[in-house]
Design an enzyme around this catalytic site. Structure first.
Site, PDB file in Angstrom:
ATOM      1  N   ASN A  39       0.627  -1.294   0.073  1.00  0.00           N
ATOM      2  CA  ASN A  39       0.060  -0.096   0.009  1.00  0.00           C
ATOM      3  C   ASN A  39       0.766   1.213  -0.047  1.00  0.00           C
ATOM      4  O   ASN A  39       0.643   2.239  -0.704  1.00  0.00           O
ATOM      5  CB  ASN A  39      -1.005  -0.079   1.180  1.00  0.00           C
ATOM      6  CG  ASN A  39      -0.237   0.034   2.551  1.00  0.00           C
ATOM      7  OD1 ASN A  39       0.700  -0.522   2.865  1.00  0.00           O
ATOM      8  ND2 ASN A  39      -1.038   0.578   3.399  1.00  0.00           N
ATOM      9  N   CYS A  64      -3.082   1.205   6.585  1.00  0.00           N
ATOM     10  CA  CYS A  64      -3.405   0.529   7.892  1.00  0.00           C
ATOM     11  C   CYS A  64      -4.156   1.143   9.076  1.00  0.00           C
ATOM     12  O   CYS A  64      -4.937   0.785   9.724  1.00  0.00           O
ATOM     13  CB  CYS A  64      -2.054  -0.053   8.492  1.00  0.00           C
ATOM     14  SG  CYS A  64      -0.827   1.352   8.714  1.00  0.00           S
ATOM     15  N   GLU A 110       4.490  -4.782  12.005  1.00  0.00           N
ATOM     16  CA  GLU A 110       3.477  -3.684  11.851  1.00  0.00           C
ATOM     17  C   GLU A 110       2.518  -4.241  11.139  1.00  0.00           C
ATOM     18  O   GLU A 110       2.567  -4.697   9.947  1.00  0.00           O
ATOM     19  CB  GLU A 110       4.294  -2.332  11.160  1.00  0.00           C
ATOM     20  CG  GLU A 110       5.441  -1.787  11.763  1.00  0.00           C
ATOM     21  CD  GLU A 110       4.965  -1.036  12.990  1.00  0.00           C
ATOM     22  OE1 GLU A 110       3.938  -0.572  13.199  1.00  0.00           O
ATOM     23  OE2 GLU A 110       6.113  -0.674  13.777  1.00  0.00           O
ATOM     24  N   GLY A 165       1.647 -11.947   9.086  1.00  0.00           N
ATOM     25  CA  GLY A 165       2.512 -11.344  10.415  1.00  0.00           C
ATOM     26  C   GLY A 165       2.540 -12.430  11.347  1.00  0.00           C
ATOM     27  O   GLY A 165       3.578 -12.709  12.029  1.00  0.00           O
TER      28      GLY A 165
HETATM   29  N1  LIG Z   1       1.054  -1.340  10.750  1.00  0.00           N
HETATM   30  C1  LIG Z   1       1.619  -0.930   9.913  1.00  0.00           C
HETATM   31  O1  LIG Z   1       2.479   0.012   9.890  1.00  0.00           O
HETATM   32  C2  LIG Z   1       1.033  -1.428   8.373  1.00  0.00           C
HETATM   33  C3  LIG Z   1       1.500  -0.649   7.539  1.00  0.00           C
HETATM   34  C4  LIG Z   1       0.985  -1.086   6.154  1.00  0.00           C
HETATM   35  C5  LIG Z   1       0.218  -2.133   5.922  1.00  0.00           C
HETATM   36  N2  LIG Z   1      -0.227  -2.865   6.675  1.00  0.00           N
HETATM   37  C6  LIG Z   1      -1.129  -3.951   6.868  1.00  0.00           C
HETATM   38  O2  LIG Z   1      -0.739  -4.586   5.734  1.00  0.00           O
HETATM   39  C7  LIG Z   1      -1.984  -5.146   4.906  1.00  0.00           C
HETATM   40  C8  LIG Z   1      -1.838  -4.879   3.712  1.00  0.00           C
HETATM   41  O3  LIG Z   1      -0.792  -5.282   3.098  1.00  0.00           O
HETATM   42  P1  LIG Z   1      -0.335  -6.703   2.129  1.00  0.00           P
HETATM   43  O4  LIG Z   1      -1.670  -7.175   1.592  1.00  0.00           O
HETATM   44  O5  LIG Z   1       0.614  -6.240   1.244  1.00  0.00           O
HETATM   45  O6  LIG Z   1      -0.020  -7.556   3.240  1.00  0.00           O
HETATM   46  P2  LIG Z   1       0.416  -9.178   3.310  1.00  0.00           P
HETATM   47  O7  LIG Z   1       0.466  -9.678   4.465  1.00  0.00           O
HETATM   48  O8  LIG Z   1      -0.597  -9.856   2.199  1.00  0.00           O
HETATM   49  O9  LIG Z   1       1.883  -9.093   2.741  1.00  0.00           O
HETATM   50  C9  LIG Z   1       2.967  -8.548   3.259  1.00  0.00           C
HETATM   51  C10 LIG Z   1       4.214  -9.004   2.474  1.00  0.00           C
HETATM   52  O10 LIG Z   1       4.664 -10.297   3.181  1.00  0.00           O
HETATM   53  C11 LIG Z   1       4.873 -11.056   2.209  1.00  0.00           C
HETATM   54  N3  LIG Z   1       5.023 -12.440   2.464  1.00  0.00           N
HETATM   55  C12 LIG Z   1       3.639 -13.355   2.599  1.00  0.00           C
HETATM   56  N4  LIG Z   1       4.059 -14.417   3.125  1.00  0.00           N
HETATM   57  C13 LIG Z   1       5.678 -14.170   3.421  1.00  0.00           C
HETATM   58  C14 LIG Z   1       6.378 -15.457   3.593  1.00  0.00           C
HETATM   59  N5  LIG Z   1       6.081 -16.589   4.029  1.00  0.00           N
HETATM   60  N6  LIG Z   1       7.822 -15.105   3.749  1.00  0.00           N
HETATM   61  C15 LIG Z   1       8.458 -13.620   3.346  1.00  0.00           C
HETATM   62  N7  LIG Z   1       7.125 -12.774   3.069  1.00  0.00           N
HETATM   63  C16 LIG Z   1       5.869 -13.400   2.933  1.00  0.00           C
HETATM   64  C17 LIG Z   1       4.348 -10.694   0.916  1.00  0.00           C
HETATM   65  O11 LIG Z   1       4.909 -11.059  -0.132  1.00  0.00           O
HETATM   66  C18 LIG Z   1       4.352  -9.160   1.113  1.00  0.00           C
HETATM   67  O12 LIG Z   1       5.832  -8.558   0.818  1.00  0.00           O
HETATM   68  C19 LIG Z   1      -3.043  -4.475   5.706  1.00  0.00           C
HETATM   69  O13 LIG Z   1      -3.671  -5.469   6.738  1.00  0.00           O
HETATM   70  C20 LIG Z   1      -2.367  -3.460   6.311  1.00  0.00           C
HETATM   71  O14 LIG Z   1      -3.288  -2.797   7.457  1.00  0.00           O
HETATM   72  C21 LIG Z   1       0.120  -2.191   8.122  1.00  0.00           C
HETATM   73  O1  LIG Z   2      -0.920   1.235   6.077  1.00  0.00           O
HETATM   74  C1  LIG Z   2      -0.054   1.808   7.136  1.00  0.00           C
HETATM   75  C2  LIG Z   2       0.522   3.011   6.464  1.00  0.00           C
HETATM   76  O2  LIG Z   2       0.556   3.057   5.051  1.00  0.00           O
HETATM   77  C3  LIG Z   2       1.270   3.560   7.058  1.00  0.00           C
HETATM   78  S1  LIG Z   2       1.826   5.104   6.563  1.00  0.00           S
HETATM   79  O3  LIG Z   2       0.559   6.005   6.070  1.00  0.00           O
HETATM   80  O4  LIG Z   2       2.576   4.867   5.269  1.00  0.00           O
HETATM   81  O5  LIG Z   2       2.668   5.693   7.564  1.00  0.00           O
END
Ligand SMILES: NC(=O)c1ccc[n+]([C@@H]2O[C@H](COP(=O)([O-])OP(=O)(O)OC[C@H]3O[C@@H](n4cnc5c(N)ncnc54)[C@H](O)[C@@H]3O)[C@@H](O)[C@H]2O)c1
Ligand SMILES: O=C[C@H](O)CS(=O)(=O)O
Length: 486
Positions: A154, A287, A253, A236
């Site tokens: 994202n 997020c 995160e 995660g």
């Molecule tokens: N808290 C925060 O700062 C934050 C920031 C941005 C996004 N997010 C969260 O992320 C989610 C959206 O992002 P997404 O769809 O890209 O998340 P996702 O969990 O599907 O993927 C995240 C990453 O993990 C990798 N991945 C998956 N399985 C793996 C493995 N076995 N080994 C290594 N890497 C692996 C993916 O290829 C990708 O690069 C939402 O839930 C959002 O809230 C959280």
């Molecule tokens: O999804 C969470 C965020 O993208 C964090 S931020 O807005 O980039 O800080």
């Protein structure tokens, strides 16, 4: 100005190359389906090469002058400024980010880099007294060594950088694995920027691939001692368990289900603007997005009327059109997931006050009224421009609704009475909460992270310095010590 689309898919030991896997991947524009890049994915051998190269390069980097390290990080900001337009365009093309989102993301990256450029000269330790006569205790802050960084789709430029830059600034080497749909913005573009800034070869490596090609090898590899993951709670949890099995430190995160609260004494116009920004920025794929707006019953109708009027004005479509506020979701799968959640909302009795169309990957705003806390749309993270409006009768009920989720990332409270807001904020189970603001906030020097299932650990400022360093106790016995039996 660089053309980031022309880069090879892997950057390993300072060499641009294609991956060793036979898997051919295509990188597509989520708005119009245009192919941006075709490349060969990395396999487990590439992961190993990347970690080996990082380990070797890190040994020299750890002892290089901190002023040299600082200069390189400052130069990164300069390279970003020089390539501002190319970066903004790739954010739009690869992620479907609007111009506003691109500017927002580039600004976040630059601010964070300026903060972490101070790290090399902040690697301070402590001298502590000893319970033993003649002894001196020194505690040094040292890099953890090699860090594996995994980033989401994202805000890939910022969220890769948010771990890569502080880890490098604290003397570590890094292997970065971006999301498979944002390999340029979250991966190779970052490698190119650091290369141009003069980062020694081998210190930052980027591998781009599908998980089916590597399984858990990125986390399981024996070299990285720390894994920094940003992404969904589900993935995660898995990363955390694999890292734990291999005794690696892990920073997570994760997802959120943030609430924006409008109390009976709020400035309604301000609350409406904050709510619209908090839900619809980057199509709701943040997020910290406000999934839920919880409104005191005495002002519910007034708030809803103004909120609907503002939402109806949001322009949807082509993210390269500067007037667009809502561009496409990242891919069809996200559109499908959203569509199912919208159906679930309707089936559970929520009232669709606005129900936009779905055109390709563009999901137009959906606003649900009369949502109750047990509905699926109130419980789950929605990574799309879909919002739940929930009515509450008292401050107590508001707290109960806010906390009735497994997530705990961000939040916001709108009230004219700051102390009332602060008291409520203290009772909300979130890592971050903002009074009279939106739910989306990230500052380079302030602790960022979630409670409950929204994460483990904090990033930014001193918290990033802690996250990517460890301590080493060196003691010196100045007197000749007498041992009890020898
Ligand atoms: N808290 C925060 O700062 C934050 C920031 C941005 C996004 N997010 C969260 O992320 C989610 C959206 O992002 P997404 O769809 O890209 O998340 P996702 O969990 O599907 O993927 C995240 C990453 O993990 C990798 N991945 C998956 N399985 C793996 C493995 N076995 N080994 C290594 N890497 C692996 C993916 O290829 C990708 O690069 C939402 O839930 C959002 O809230 C959280
Ligand atoms: O999804 C969470 C965020 O993208 C964090 S931020 O807005 O980039 O800080």
């Amino acid at each position: 100005m660089f053309n980031f689309q022309n880069l090879h898919s892997q950057y390993i030991d300072g060499i641009w190359r294609e991956g060793d896997s036979s898997l051919q991947m295509e990188n597509k524009n989520p708005f119009n389906g245009e192919t941006l890049a075709s490349y060969q994915a990395a396999n487990i051998k590439d992961i190993d090469r990347a970690y080996q190269a990082t380990k070797k390069a890190q040994k020299d980097w750890e002892v290089i002058s901190p002023t040299v390290q600082r200069e390189i990080l400052e130069k990164v900001v300069y390279v970003i400024e020089e390539n501002h337009e190319a970066i903004a365009q790739i954010i739009t093309k690869e992620i479907g980010g609007t111009r506003l989102k691109a500017e927002f993301e580039i600004g976040l990256v630059k601010n964070m880099l300026k903060e972490v450029a101070t790290f090399p000269l902040r690697m301070e330790g402590k001298i502590l007294p000893s319970v033993t006569e003649g002894k001196e205790n020194r505690v040094y802050r040292v890099p953890v060594g090699v860090v594996g960084v995994i980033s989401p789709f994202n805000f890939p430029f910022f969220l890769s950088m948010k771990s890569v830059a502080p880890a490098l600034a604290a003397g570590n080497g890094v292997v970065l694995k971006p999301h498979e749909h944002t390999v340029i913005t979250g991966g190779t573009m970052i490698a190119k920027i650091f290369e141009e800034a003069g980062l020694p070869k081998g210190l930052l490596n980027v591998v781009t691939t599908e998980i089916s090609e590597i399984g858990d090898a990125f986390v399981e590899h024996p070299i990285p001692k720390s894994i920094s993951f940003t992404g969904s709670t589900q993935v995660g949890r898995h990363i955390g368990s694999v890292a734990g099995r291999h005794l690696k430190e892990v920073h997570l995160e994760l997802g959120g289900n943030s609430a924006l609260i409008v109390l009976d004494d709020a400035d309604i116009d301000l609350a409406v603007s904050a709510a619209v920004f908090s839900r619809f920025t980057h199509q709701g794929q943040i997020c910290m997005s406000a999934n839920r707006i919880i409104i005191h019953e005495t002002i519910y109708d007034n708030f809803v009327e103004k909120f609907l009027a503002k939402v109806s004005e949001l322009t949807c479509g082509d993210p390269s059109d500067e007037k667009t506020i809502i561009g496409p979701l990242i891919n069809e799968k996200q559109v499908e997931t959203t569509s199912k959640l919208i159906e679930a909302g309707i089936n559970e009795g929520a009232n669709p006050l606005i129900k936009g169309e779905i055109r390709g990957n563009v999901v137009e705003p959906v606003v649900f009224g009369n949502v109750t806390k047990n509905m699926k749309i109130a419980k789950e993270e929605i990574f799309a421009p879909v919002v739940s409006l929930i009515k509450a009768a008292s401050d107590q009920e508001i707290i109960e609704i806010v906390n009735d989720t497994t997530y705990g990332l961000s939040g916001a409270v709108h009230t004219e009475n700051i102390e009332r807001g602060a008291q409520l904020a203290k009772q909300m189970e979130t890592g971050m909460i903002h009074i009279n603001d939106g739910t989306i906030n990230d500052e380079p020097n302030v602790a960022f992270g979630g409670m409950k299932n929204s994460g483990v650990g904090r990033l930014n400022g001193e918290w990033s310095l802690d996250a990517f360093t460890t301590t080493k106790w060196i003691s010196i016995q100045h007197n000749r010590k007498q041992f009890p039996y020898s």
